[in-house]
Design an enzyme around this catalytic site. Sequence first.
Site, mmCIF file in Angstrom:
data_model
loop_
_atom_site.group_PDB
_atom_site.id
_atom_site.type_symbol
_atom_site.label_atom_id
_atom_site.label_comp_id
_atom_site.label_asym_id
_atom_site.label_seq_id
_atom_site.Cartn_x
_atom_site.Cartn_y
_atom_site.Cartn_z
ATOM 1 N N THR A 161 0.846 -1.193 0.000
ATOM 2 C CA THR A 161 0.000 0.000 0.000
ATOM 3 C C THR A 161 0.882 1.244 0.000
ATOM 4 O OG1 THR A 161 -1.861 -1.065 1.090
ATOM 5 C CG2 THR A 161 -1.676 1.314 1.362
ATOM 6 N N HIS A 198 -7.179 -11.600 -0.680
ATOM 7 C CA HIS A 198 -6.549 -11.143 0.562
ATOM 8 C C HIS A 198 -7.381 -11.643 1.743
ATOM 9 C CE1 HIS A 198 -4.155 -9.018 3.307
ATOM 10 N NE2 HIS A 198 -4.173 -7.806 2.797
ATOM 11 N N ASN A 212 -4.055 -10.489 7.576
ATOM 12 C CA ASN A 212 -3.813 -9.194 8.220
ATOM 13 C C ASN A 212 -5.026 -8.552 8.875
ATOM 14 O OD1 ASN A 212 -1.181 -9.487 7.497
ATOM 15 N ND2 ASN A 212 -1.231 -8.028 5.807
ATOM 16 N N TYR A 223 -8.185 -8.312 7.976
ATOM 17 C CA TYR A 223 -9.229 -7.687 7.167
ATOM 18 C C TYR A 223 -10.462 -8.602 7.121
ATOM 19 C CZ TYR A 223 -5.483 -4.455 6.126
ATOM 20 O OH TYR A 223 -4.467 -3.542 6.250
ATOM 21 N N ASN A 273 -3.741 -5.672 12.903
ATOM 22 C CA ASN A 273 -5.085 -5.097 12.984
ATOM 23 C C ASN A 273 -5.941 -5.755 14.071
ATOM 24 O OD1 ASN A 273 -4.931 -2.999 11.001
ATOM 25 N ND2 ASN A 273 -4.923 -4.579 9.414
#
Length: 373
Positions: A35, A184, A187, A189, A244
Amino acid sequence: MSSSNTQIADLSDLFQPVQFGPYKLSNRIVMAPLTRSRAQKGDIPSLLAPEYYRQRATAGLIIAEATQISPQGKGYAFTPGIYNSAQVNGWKSVTEAVHNEGGRIFLQLWHVGRISHPALQPNGELPVAPSAIRPEGNAFTEEGFVPFVTPRALETAEIPGIIEQYRVASHYALNAGFDGVEIHAANGYLIDQFLRNSTNHRTDAYGGSLENRTRLLLEVTVAVTSIWGAERVGIRLSPISPANDIADSDPATLFTYVVEQLNQFGLLYLHLIEGATRGPRQVENGFDLQIMRHLFKGIYIANNGYNREMAMTARQQGLVDLVAFGRLFIANPDLVDRLQRAAPLNELDADTLYGGGAKGYIDYPFLGEQKAG
């Protein structure tokens, strides 16, 4: 994916061509998704993105930066999307630039779930999640960092719509000229939030048992492979990363089950974050991630803190098929050449990682060049 003893013994194997599903890659080095928060208004890739990715096309494979599948899937300011034709056109410039250099590029499909903020959501709505549990930490908005909020728990009837977002985004990625896509599921999400019992307290068909918590991931995989075919789809997992504010009471059992279930699809690769994302490779309550590598029936891409010596040793010992490098690729567009020559590496400018323009994005020097003062 096994290699002959001769290949394993050959340290230069990391830099040799390798068959990767329907593609032949120039080497076993992968540029990890990174990112950079430089998208234009409308979540359209930056006008500088084609040059940025072109410079790095000597990687055997580029996995482009995480890209939201819908406006609801957005969790960071200035990140690109893949849900409308303007974004497709922006990405076409990127894929053409990479292909013109002989490279291969996949797109990472992303829904952040609760790792967002109303300032980033359509009409200022609450972010969505499996359960209404607020994460610790801050969201990166156009106005700066602000604390996360308590998300809204998705209704069961909404989940088919999320799966459809993945399918439509997969179709757009195909139109944009990518060579494949990566789901994805790492992490912390959305998909990871459904997998973990710390963030998924649901009592419907998507919560409780391992089978139920894995259901969204598998249904998303069905949708994505319906567009691409399994031979051009990979998946990213981070079994022991606390990124996260994510956790699970028994990650070894959970992710063993996840990989066993994924094997039914015949996916091209598993992209595994070994340890804590951008942190220690060994973490408390961790487990032997080689279990994942041996269970998975496709190609294994290892990620997290690799350097030249680690990568070559891992290949020599048969622990990995390909190795993904992240931040080293930011400062070193010619990373493959530098690693092969054991050449010095450029230093990363941390101040230009996120947001901004060309500085710290497309102006890092290649070997033999001097950076302009």
